[in-house]
Design a protein around this motif. Sequence first.
Motif, PDB file in Angstrom:
ATOM      1  N   ALA A   1      15.044  21.023   5.367  1.00 64.65           N
ATOM      2  CA  ALA A   1      15.204  20.148   4.430  1.00 64.65           C
ATOM      3  C   ALA A   1      15.817  18.492   4.885  1.00 64.65           C
ATOM      4  N   ILE A   2      16.968  18.417   4.821  1.00 69.63           N
ATOM      5  CA  ILE A   2      17.708  17.505   5.365  1.00 69.63           C
ATOM      6  C   ILE A   2      17.399  16.125   6.675  1.00 69.63           C
ATOM      7  N   MET A   3      16.271  16.692   7.368  1.00 72.79           N
ATOM      8  CA  MET A   3      15.934  16.187   8.793  1.00 72.79           C
ATOM      9  C   MET A   3      15.301  14.872   8.597  1.00 72.79           C
ATOM     10  N   PRO A   4      14.090  15.472   7.471  1.00 71.93           N
ATOM     11  CA  PRO A   4      13.259  13.750   7.488  1.00 71.93           C
ATOM     12  C   PRO A   4      13.542  12.312   7.176  1.00 71.93           C
ATOM     13  N   PHE A   5      15.014  12.852   5.477  1.00 69.62           N
ATOM     14  CA  PHE A   5      15.273  11.844   5.637  1.00 69.62           C
ATOM     15  C   PHE A   5      16.597  10.609   6.335  1.00 69.62           C
ATOM     16  N   ALA A   6      17.193  11.788   7.531  1.00 65.10           N
ATOM     17  CA  ALA A   6      18.717  11.941   8.131  1.00 65.10           C
ATOM     18  C   ALA A   6      17.630  11.057   9.413  1.00 65.10           C
TER      19      ALA A   6
ATOM     20  N   GLY B   1      15.925   3.268  10.698  1.00 67.12           N
ATOM     21  CA  GLY B   1      16.540   2.059  10.432  1.00 67.12           C
ATOM     22  C   GLY B   1      15.507   1.812   9.057  1.00 67.12           C
ATOM     23  N   ASP B   2      14.520   2.580   8.506  1.00 66.51           N
ATOM     24  CA  ASP B   2      13.570   2.721   7.593  1.00 66.51           C
ATOM     25  C   ASP B   2      14.358   2.574   5.963  1.00 66.51           C
ATOM     26  N   THR B   3      15.474   2.422   6.635  1.00 66.72           N
ATOM     27  CA  THR B   3      16.132   2.252   5.342  1.00 66.72           C
ATOM     28  C   THR B   3      17.042   0.958   5.503  1.00 66.72           C
ATOM     29  N   VAL B   4      17.589   0.792   4.355  1.00 65.10           N
ATOM     30  CA  VAL B   4      18.594  -0.751   3.504  1.00 65.10           C
ATOM     31  C   VAL B   4      20.229   0.303   3.313  1.00 65.10           C
ATOM     32  N   HIS B   5      21.286  -0.060   4.004  1.00 67.25           N
ATOM     33  CA  HIS B   5      22.246   0.692   3.270  1.00 67.25           C
ATOM     34  C   HIS B   5      23.190  -0.303   4.260  1.00 67.25           C
ATOM     35  N   ASP B   6      24.632  -0.441   3.806  1.00 70.43           N
ATOM     36  CA  ASP B   6      25.631  -1.003   5.166  1.00 70.43           C
ATOM     37  C   ASP B   6      27.130   0.704   5.428  1.00 70.43           C
ATOM     38  N   VAL B   7      26.355   1.126   5.106  1.00 69.11           N
ATOM     39  CA  VAL B   7      26.925   2.346   6.213  1.00 69.11           C
ATOM     40  C   VAL B   7      26.528   2.560   7.060  1.00 69.11           C
ATOM     41  N   PRO B   8      27.566   2.147   8.287  1.00 70.48           N
ATOM     42  CA  PRO B   8      28.217   2.749   9.541  1.00 70.48           C
ATOM     43  C   PRO B   8      27.529   3.523  10.135  1.00 70.48           C
ATOM     44  N   PHE B   9      27.013   4.042  11.115  1.00 72.48           N
ATOM     45  CA  PHE B   9      26.658   4.941  11.947  1.00 72.48           C
ATOM     46  C   PHE B   9      26.360   6.299  10.539  1.00 72.48           C
ATOM     47  N   ALA B  10      25.158   5.750   9.558  1.00 76.32           N
ATOM     48  CA  ALA B  10      25.348   6.893   8.283  1.00 76.32           C
ATOM     49  C   ALA B  10      24.112   7.557   8.900  1.00 76.32           C
ATOM     50  N   GLY B  11      22.898   6.826  10.176  1.00 77.30           N
ATOM     51  CA  GLY B  11      22.187   7.786  10.298  1.00 77.30           C
ATOM     52  C   GLY B  11      22.238   8.537  11.400  1.00 77.30           C
ATOM     53  N   GLU B  12      23.389   8.285  12.853  1.00 73.82           N
ATOM     54  CA  GLU B  12      23.767   9.120  13.178  1.00 73.82           C
ATOM     55  C   GLU B  12      24.241  10.297  13.291  1.00 73.82           C
TER      56      GLU B  12
ATOM     57  N   LEU C   1      23.753  12.136   9.749  1.00 73.90           N
ATOM     58  CA  LEU C   1      22.958  12.617   9.021  1.00 73.90           C
ATOM     59  C   LEU C   1      22.373  13.004   9.948  1.00 73.90           C
ATOM     60  N   ALA C   2      21.547  12.724  10.645  1.00 72.09           N
ATOM     61  CA  ALA C   2      20.495  13.138  11.751  1.00 72.09           C
ATOM     62  C   ALA C   2      22.147  14.730  13.203  1.00 72.09           C
ATOM     63  N   ALA C   3      23.168  14.145  12.766  1.00 69.58           N
ATOM     64  CA  ALA C   3      23.610  15.061  13.931  1.00 69.58           C
ATOM     65  C   ALA C   3      24.390  16.419  13.318  1.00 69.58           C
ATOM     66  N   LEU C   4      23.707  16.106  11.910  1.00 69.52           N
ATOM     67  CA  LEU C   4      24.275  17.058  10.515  1.00 69.52           C
ATOM     68  C   LEU C   4      23.076  18.428  10.332  1.00 69.52           C
ATOM     69  N   ALA C   5      21.884  17.224  10.124  1.00 74.63           N
ATOM     70  CA  ALA C   5      21.042  17.689  10.056  1.00 74.63           C
ATOM     71  C   ALA C   5      20.538  18.548  11.708  1.00 74.63           C
ATOM     72  N   PHE C   6      21.007  17.788  12.729  1.00 74.54           N
ATOM     73  CA  PHE C   6      20.603  19.127  13.857  1.00 74.54           C
ATOM     74  C   PHE C   6      21.720  20.371  13.971  1.00 74.54           C
ATOM     75  N   LEU C   7      22.432  20.404  13.492  1.00 69.79           N
ATOM     76  CA  LEU C   7      23.392  20.953  13.792  1.00 69.79           C
ATOM     77  C   LEU C   7      23.670  22.350  12.114  1.00 69.79           C
ATOM     78  N   MET C   8      22.838  21.960  11.460  1.00 65.74           N
ATOM     79  CA  MET C   8      22.684  23.340  10.010  1.00 65.74           C
ATOM     80  C   MET C   8      21.747  24.245  10.898  1.00 65.74           C
ATOM     81  N   THR C   9      20.160  23.155  11.822  1.00 63.24           N
ATOM     82  CA  THR C   9      18.698  24.118  11.770  1.00 63.24           C
ATOM     83  C   THR C   9      19.561  24.532  13.124  1.00 63.24           C
ATOM     84  N   GLY C  10      20.997  24.141  13.737  1.00 64.35           N
ATOM     85  CA  GLY C  10      20.781  24.577  15.334  1.00 64.35           C
ATOM     86  C   GLY C  10      21.788  25.747  15.121  1.00 64.35           C
ATOM     87  N   LEU C  11      22.799  25.746  13.888  1.00 63.31           N
ATOM     88  CA  LEU C  11      23.454  26.999  12.959  1.00 63.31           C
ATOM     89  C   LEU C  11      22.543  28.142  12.945  1.00 63.31           C
ATOM     90  N   GLY C  12      21.819  27.833  11.630  1.00 61.23           N
ATOM     91  CA  GLY C  12      21.147  29.119  11.179  1.00 61.23           C
ATOM     92  C   GLY C  12      19.979  29.699  11.859  1.00 61.23           C
TER      93      GLY C  12
END
Length: 480
Positions: free
Chosen positions: A115-120, A126-137, A139-150
Amino acid sequence: MILGKSQVKRLSLSVLPFSDAASEGLPLPQLLRLALFQVSVGMATVMLLGTLNRVMIVELSVPAMIVAAMIALPVLIAPFRALLGFRSDTHRSAIGWKRIPYLWFGSLWQMGGLAIMPFALLVLGGDTVHDVPFAGEVLAALAFLMTGLGMHMTQTAGLALAADRADDKTRPRVVALLYVMFLLGAGVSALIVGWLLRDFTPITLIKVVQGAAVVTVALNMVALWKQETVRPMSRAEREEPRPRFADAWADFARGGDAGRLLVVVFLGTMAFNMQDVLLEPYGGEILGLSVSATTLLTALWAAGALVGFAIAARWLARGLSPYRMCSRGILVGISAFSFVIFSAPMSSPALFYLGAAGIGLGGGLFAVATLTAAMTMPASGAAGRGLALGAWGAAQATAAGLSIALGGAIRDGVNALALSGNLGEALQTASTGYSVVYHLEIGLLFVTLVVLGPLVKLSFFHPQSNSLESGKIGLADFPT
């Protein structure tokens, strides 16, 4: 001659694939419903290893190193499958369920990750503008971890439930059915997702991946519905101290051949999977095959694996020891890799295709044999089937991930030396790196035979061990 209604029904069931996998404790309709969890896992596997892999690199221009790290995250969770299986063995609830809660929560983790994978991924690309460093990495790591655990939790609990409900006679056919359902889920999902993403846009990516999340929950809800008998537990029973994981593992390790079988699974999986990312490049770079020609390799591999399942079912029905069938699969694999090696000097695409099909056949026999040998063997002491299942899954998944990474690294490293002339003029070709990997796989298969030898010898000198009811351990799972 006119057949009666009951005769027509028996005839239709006799010709239906895997109809003989049903038993009194697990009727065919319930078995087919339960197998749907493998379809959802196959779909998630295609999303992680195929579709999203390509989207991140091509459409979102994410560096390949980051993509590889994300894909590796679910493999890092694999060693915890033993603990997940142990928890499902010892789970206590008021209604007495053991496997269903883990199937359910595994489904939720799998759905949440997708569910959170596409947004991550959009943030990572880089399709979104944000000031949080490593936010994409992150979020993507969290999405892959959740999916893998499931995925790991769902498979571990689902396979344990199938093994619990099947009887000793039908467990080998249940193994084959669930394996085929995994391949079916992966194949059909790949076609559907590929068609839906033919015109890529960020909105389409969100719709497709979140649609897969919804389908995951729907399939798994149908799969787990009324699959486990309600056995009410008293408050005193629920409050009894659980066995310690260390004690259960010690019981499992004392089960006799548990450690040896896990080593066989680890080595054999590495041997059959090291070429996973090299066959198609080998066909294109060395044999000069077109893209359309190399895409046939996956179909040939899958066809070989399905033939292997059919042969395995026939051999097991005749009472062949799973260990002996495992050795036959290894020998087929050795021949198949030899065909692939000789296809280059002989400039023979036909030999190459034959080798690809042989790898699928040998790998299919190996997988079904080890799964059947393990799944039909009862555990002892505090070591339940879930623990054994998780241990098998941890060995298999870890070996698969490690072998794929090693295969690519060895090919690149050897080719760098060969093409620079450091290995001599005779080896100064692009095929040298591939050949080294294939020879290494043959060597690993011979080592696997050596480790397997005592188990085959045991079944030879003790004919009763050919019976699927005998044994000391209880492992069962599928390659992810």
